[in-house]
Design a protein around this motif. Sequence first.
Motif, mmCIF file in Angstrom:
data_model
loop_
_atom_site.group_PDB
_atom_site.id
_atom_site.type_symbol
_atom_site.label_atom_id
_atom_site.label_comp_id
_atom_site.label_asym_id
_atom_site.label_seq_id
_atom_site.Cartn_x
_atom_site.Cartn_y
_atom_site.Cartn_z
ATOM 1 N N MET A 1 0.847 -1.195 0.000
ATOM 2 C CA MET A 1 0.000 0.000 0.000
ATOM 3 C C MET A 1 0.884 1.247 0.000
ATOM 4 S SD MET A 1 -2.972 1.097 2.726
ATOM 5 C CE MET A 1 -3.813 -0.458 2.461
ATOM 6 N N SER A 2 0.579 2.203 -0.874
ATOM 7 C CA SER A 2 1.415 3.393 -0.993
ATOM 8 C C SER A 2 1.162 4.363 0.157
ATOM 9 C CB SER A 2 1.146 4.101 -2.325
ATOM 10 O OG SER A 2 -0.203 4.506 -2.406
ATOM 11 N N THR A 3 2.167 5.173 0.448
ATOM 12 C CA THR A 3 2.064 6.192 1.487
ATOM 13 C C THR A 3 1.133 7.309 1.032
ATOM 14 O OG1 THR A 3 4.309 5.724 2.247
ATOM 15 C CG2 THR A 3 3.378 7.857 2.852
ATOM 16 N N LYS A 4 0.279 7.780 1.952
ATOM 17 C CA LYS A 4 -0.622 8.887 1.653
ATOM 18 C C LYS A 4 -0.228 10.100 2.490
ATOM 19 C CE LYS A 4 -4.673 6.057 0.509
ATOM 20 N NZ LYS A 4 -6.080 5.739 0.870
ATOM 21 N N ILE A 5 -0.017 11.220 1.821
ATOM 22 C CA ILE A 5 0.339 12.465 2.499
ATOM 23 C C ILE A 5 -0.792 13.476 2.310
ATOM 24 C CG2 ILE A 5 1.957 14.398 2.624
ATOM 25 C CD1 ILE A 5 3.160 11.754 3.538
ATOM 26 N N GLY A 6 -1.262 14.042 3.413
ATOM 27 C CA GLY A 6 -2.256 15.103 3.349
ATOM 28 C C GLY A 6 -1.578 16.454 3.221
ATOM 29 N N LEU A 7 -2.018 17.255 2.272
ATOM 30 C CA LEU A 7 -1.483 18.598 2.068
ATOM 31 C C LEU A 7 -2.581 19.605 2.395
ATOM 32 C CD1 LEU A 7 0.387 18.041 -1.326
ATOM 33 C CD2 LEU A 7 1.351 17.988 0.986
ATOM 34 N N VAL A 8 -2.324 20.450 3.390
ATOM 35 C CA VAL A 8 -3.313 21.417 3.863
ATOM 36 C C VAL A 8 -2.903 22.805 3.374
ATOM 37 C CG1 VAL A 8 -4.346 22.482 5.901
ATOM 38 C CG2 VAL A 8 -3.895 20.014 5.866
ATOM 39 N N HIS A 9 -3.738 23.409 2.535
ATOM 40 C CA HIS A 9 -3.398 24.675 1.876
ATOM 41 C C HIS A 9 -4.298 25.819 2.333
ATOM 42 C CE1 HIS A 9 -1.167 22.176 -1.011
ATOM 43 N NE2 HIS A 9 -2.274 21.493 -1.222
ATOM 44 N N ALA A 10 -3.711 27.034 2.338
ATOM 45 C CA ALA A 10 -4.497 28.249 2.560
ATOM 46 C C ALA A 10 -4.510 29.128 1.312
ATOM 47 C CB ALA A 10 -3.943 29.040 3.741
ATOM 48 N N THR A 11 -3.825 28.688 0.259
ATOM 49 C CA THR A 11 -3.809 29.441 -0.995
ATOM 50 C C THR A 11 -3.501 28.505 -2.153
ATOM 51 O OG1 THR A 11 -2.648 31.149 -2.281
ATOM 52 C CG2 THR A 11 -1.405 30.082 -0.526
ATOM 53 N N MET A 12 -4.102 28.766 -3.295
ATOM 54 C CA MET A 12 -3.820 27.995 -4.505
ATOM 55 C C MET A 12 -2.360 28.124 -4.915
ATOM 56 S SD MET A 12 -6.193 26.148 -5.954
ATOM 57 C CE MET A 12 -5.549 26.092 -7.632
ATOM 58 N N ASN A 13 -1.731 29.239 -4.548
ATOM 59 C CA ASN A 13 -0.362 29.490 -4.992
ATOM 60 C C ASN A 13 0.652 28.511 -4.407
ATOM 61 O OD1 ASN A 13 -1.113 31.734 -6.547
ATOM 62 N ND2 ASN A 13 -1.036 33.085 -4.769
ATOM 63 N N SER A 14 0.293 27.817 -3.335
ATOM 64 C CA SER A 14 1.217 26.852 -2.742
ATOM 65 C C SER A 14 1.079 25.464 -3.348
ATOM 66 C CB SER A 14 0.985 26.761 -1.230
ATOM 67 O OG SER A 14 -0.280 26.182 -0.954
ATOM 68 N N VAL A 15 0.027 25.249 -4.117
ATOM 69 C CA VAL A 15 -0.279 23.896 -4.596
ATOM 70 C C VAL A 15 0.745 23.407 -5.620
ATOM 71 C CG1 VAL A 15 -1.973 22.449 -5.772
ATOM 72 C CG2 VAL A 15 -2.732 24.168 -4.110
ATOM 73 N N GLN A 16 0.964 24.184 -6.681
ATOM 74 C CA GLN A 16 1.855 23.724 -7.748
ATOM 75 C C GLN A 16 3.281 23.445 -7.260
ATOM 76 O OE1 GLN A 16 4.563 25.415 -9.318
ATOM 77 N NE2 GLN A 16 4.908 23.761 -10.803
#
Length: 219
Positions: A1-16
């Motif tokens: 089973m692959s590792t799952k990482i949660g990414l918590v953002h407050a702006t779209m600019n951090s996503v890419q």
Amino acid sequence: MSTKIGLVHATMNSVQPILHAFHTHHPSVDLINVMDEGLIYELNETNTITQSMIRRLMDITGKAEDAGADAILLTCSSFSPYVPEITHLFGVPALSSDESMLDKAVEIGGKIGVIATVAKAGPTTTNLLYKTAEEKGKTIDVNTVVIPEAFQALQKANQAKHDELIHTEIDKLSKDSDALILAQYSMARSLDSYERGSTPILTGPEVSANAIVKLAEKG
């Protein structure tokens, strides 16, 4: 089973930038993205982090855990001081966006230049640097510059102006710094069009991606 990482953002600019770091260095990891973009708009308007904003941050962090994340990375540096206050509420490990990057900067030591594009992020990163240095018994000198015009340009999809403003400050600070920090994930992409000199320039995405995967795999 692959590792799952949660990414918590407050702006779209951090996503890419953080997605790019994971796709480049940890392509087998599954990513769970959750966001409340209203947080960054409220922060830019008031320059204040309220209890209501912290509760909203907790809510979306909880959604990442509920979705099955093995570890959670909060990607907005302005909220980094509050991450230790909420991580004990969750059953999986969590990291602030810049914790690993700050550790690396303090290891280099000496004079550290900080560049931010969100008003709150500049002093937040500076204070955390001094706190980290104190905990490690190191002496540092921090010079911080905030360029809100760059963030405004990015919000209007003017990537070129955003990058140019950051490059100008890098050139200035590099002359008298042992290391530079770009305080927000959204700034990392500016280095794609910058010819680096001898001064190390640290950004959060790559360092944080490596750290959170390692933390998740430790369990």
